[in-house]
Design an enzyme around this catalytic site. Structure first.
Site, PDB file in Angstrom:
ATOM      1  N   ARG A 122      23.941 -10.255  50.595  1.00  0.00           N
ATOM      2  CA  ARG A 122      23.215  -9.055  51.043  1.00  0.00           C
ATOM      3  C   ARG A 122      22.263  -9.384  52.196  1.00  0.00           C
ATOM      4  O   ARG A 122      22.159  -8.639  53.159  1.00  0.00           O
ATOM      5  CB  ARG A 122      22.443  -8.436  49.885  1.00  0.00           C
ATOM      6  N   ASP A 174       7.199   5.109  42.393  1.00  0.00           N
ATOM      7  CA  ASP A 174       8.115   3.978  42.578  1.00  0.00           C
ATOM      8  C   ASP A 174       7.420   2.973  43.495  1.00  0.00           C
ATOM      9  O   ASP A 174       6.563   3.349  44.300  1.00  0.00           O
ATOM     10  CB  ASP A 174       9.437   4.440  43.208  1.00  0.00           C
TER      11      ASP A 174
HETATM   12  C1  LIG Z   1      17.720   1.894  38.823  1.00  0.00           C
HETATM   13  S1  LIG Z   1      16.297   2.723  39.456  1.00  0.00           S
HETATM   14  C2  LIG Z   1      15.850   3.697  38.037  1.00  0.00           C
HETATM   15  C3  LIG Z   1      15.645   5.143  38.383  1.00  0.00           C
HETATM   16  C4  LIG Z   1      15.393   6.078  37.180  1.00  0.00           C
HETATM   17  N1  LIG Z   1      14.263   5.647  36.389  1.00  0.00           N
HETATM   18  C5  LIG Z   1      16.621   6.195  36.336  1.00  0.00           C
HETATM   19  O1  LIG Z   1      16.716   5.576  35.262  1.00  0.00           O
HETATM   20  O2  LIG Z   1      17.544   6.899  36.749  1.00  0.00           O
HETATM   21  C6  LIG Z   1      15.090   1.398  39.412  1.00  0.00           C
HETATM   22  C7  LIG Z   1      13.850   1.683  40.257  1.00  0.00           C
HETATM   23  O3  LIG Z   1      12.822   0.763  39.879  1.00  0.00           O
HETATM   24  C8  LIG Z   1      12.027   0.519  41.012  1.00  0.00           C
HETATM   25  N2  LIG Z   1      11.209  -0.694  40.788  1.00  0.00           N
HETATM   26  C9  LIG Z   1      11.610  -1.981  40.769  1.00  0.00           C
HETATM   27  N3  LIG Z   1      10.559  -2.791  40.577  1.00  0.00           N
HETATM   28  C10 LIG Z   1       9.463  -1.989  40.436  1.00  0.00           C
HETATM   29  C11 LIG Z   1       8.076  -2.225  40.235  1.00  0.00           C
HETATM   30  N4  LIG Z   1       7.575  -3.472  40.123  1.00  0.00           N
HETATM   31  N5  LIG Z   1       7.241  -1.171  40.167  1.00  0.00           N
HETATM   32  C12 LIG Z   1       7.724   0.098  40.280  1.00  0.00           C
HETATM   33  N6  LIG Z   1       9.016   0.390  40.496  1.00  0.00           N
HETATM   34  C13 LIG Z   1       9.891  -0.644  40.569  1.00  0.00           C
HETATM   35  C14 LIG Z   1      13.059   0.380  42.126  1.00  0.00           C
HETATM   36  O4  LIG Z   1      12.471   0.572  43.403  1.00  0.00           O
HETATM   37  C15 LIG Z   1      14.070   1.460  41.744  1.00  0.00           C
HETATM   38  O5  LIG Z   1      13.843   2.658  42.439  1.00  0.00           O
END
Ligand SMILES: C[S@@+](CC[C@H](N)C(=O)[O-])C[C@H]1O[C@@H](n2cnc3c(N)ncnc32)[C@H](O)[C@@H]1O
Length: 285
Positions: free
Chosen positions: A47, A156
């Site tokens: 990536r 987020d």
């Molecule tokens: C797979 S998505 C989940 C979206 C939603 N909660 C769902 O289940 O459909 C994971 C999200 O976690 C966020 N994320 C990752 N590490 C994080 C952190 N330390 N604090 C806040 N958000 C985080 C990513 O940016 C991403 O948008």
């Protein structure tokens, strides 16, 4: 032509040395809480190589510097997107929204009708389909919700997805996942293949950038927290800290919903008692 140590002479582009991988992994752990084992190295390498080729960066150290440089916010956001997924959808893991509809919202709506305050948090909301799903279930049960003090917060760590969540515009086919009983009228999007979540649902949601591994900035407490498919990226000690932090900002009787492959563990499990599939209720002593 001199070949930089990071350029693969076979022509595949950039290769990540073990040391480079360690540097990225420790940056991601420190800043985002992401735990990356060495099994992730091929994925990260492929990536990042695409990105670095595009930007004509041939020395990995230069890339690391850019993560602390003048464009750090954008670079970090892009790195985060490379290392995680923003996959989400309306009514994802639908059993949680049944619990929301049947058990969580009715007493909260009654509370709001009496003039009370209701707060629901979608933590790690990606591009916003989760908070808008919550808003749509709320609107099904309480078309007057607009007039009440009920708010849904979506946060987020990634400012790019937060902006998309605020825009509330998605490919039309994304709305196919909304069940019949919750179908809402869509507003036109900026292109014919896009559509926008309607104003009455947008009005219930506010968004912000928030890193879950840093102290939460809230004064008040929440009645329900959705944090699904986020902690999956954290190691066990970080997960335990995040569960504890959620427990502290949940009202007694408040609900925590986590992702299908995540598990409650550590000190918070003393208070967050199971109430369904990956669903917990805050029961402080
Ligand atoms: C797979 S998505 C989940 C979206 C939603 N909660 C769902 O289940 O459909 C994971 C999200 O976690 C966020 N994320 C990752 N590490 C994080 C952190 N330390 N604090 C806040 N958000 C985080 C990513 O940016 C991403 O948008």
């Amino acid at each position: 032509m001199t070949i930089s140590p990071n350029i693969d002479p076979r022509g595949d582009g950039f290769t990540l040395s073990d040391q480079d991988f360690e540097a990225i992994a420790s940056f991601a752990y420190k800043h985002f809480g992401l735990a990356m084992s060495s099994s992730k190295k091929p994925l990260v390498s492929s990536r990042l190589s695409r990105k670095l080729r595009k930007q004509n960066i041939t020395v990995f150290k230069d890339y690391l510097k850019s993560l602390d440089g003048p464009n750090a916010e954008a670079e970090r956001s892009e790195l985060l997107s490379l290392l995680t997924t923003n996959v989400t959808q309306f009514f994802r893991e639908p059993h949680h929204f049944e619990t929301l509809r049947n058990d969580v919202l009715p007493p909260l709506i009654a509370q709001a009708k009496r003039g009370g305050r209701v707060r629901i948090w979608s933590a790690g909301c990606s591009i916003g389909q989760e908070p808008y799903t919550i808003a749509s279930v709320l609107h099904d049960l309480c078309p007057d919700a607009e007039k009440m003090d009920i708010k849904i917060l979506g946060t987020d760590i990634d400012p790019v997805v937060v902006q998309k969540a605020q825009a509330a515009e998605y490919p039309r086919e994304d709305f196919d996942g909304v069940p019949k009983q919750s179908r809402f009228n869509l507003e036109p999007g900026s292109r014919p293949d896009m559509a926008r979540v309607p104003q009455h649902l947008r009005a219930k949601c506010t968004f912000g950038v928030l890193n879950l591994i840093q102290p939460f900035p809230f004064n008040g407490k929440f009645d329900a927290i959705f944090c699904r498919n986020v902690a999956i990226y954290f190691d066990n000690p970080t997960q335990q800290k995040v569960w504890q932090a959620f427990q502290r900002v949940l009202n007694p009787g408040g609900y925590l919903f986590i992702g299908h492959s995540e598990r409650m563990s550590g000190p918070a499990s003393q208070f967050l008692t199971p109430a369904g599939i990956t669903t917990y209720v805050n029961s402080p002593n």
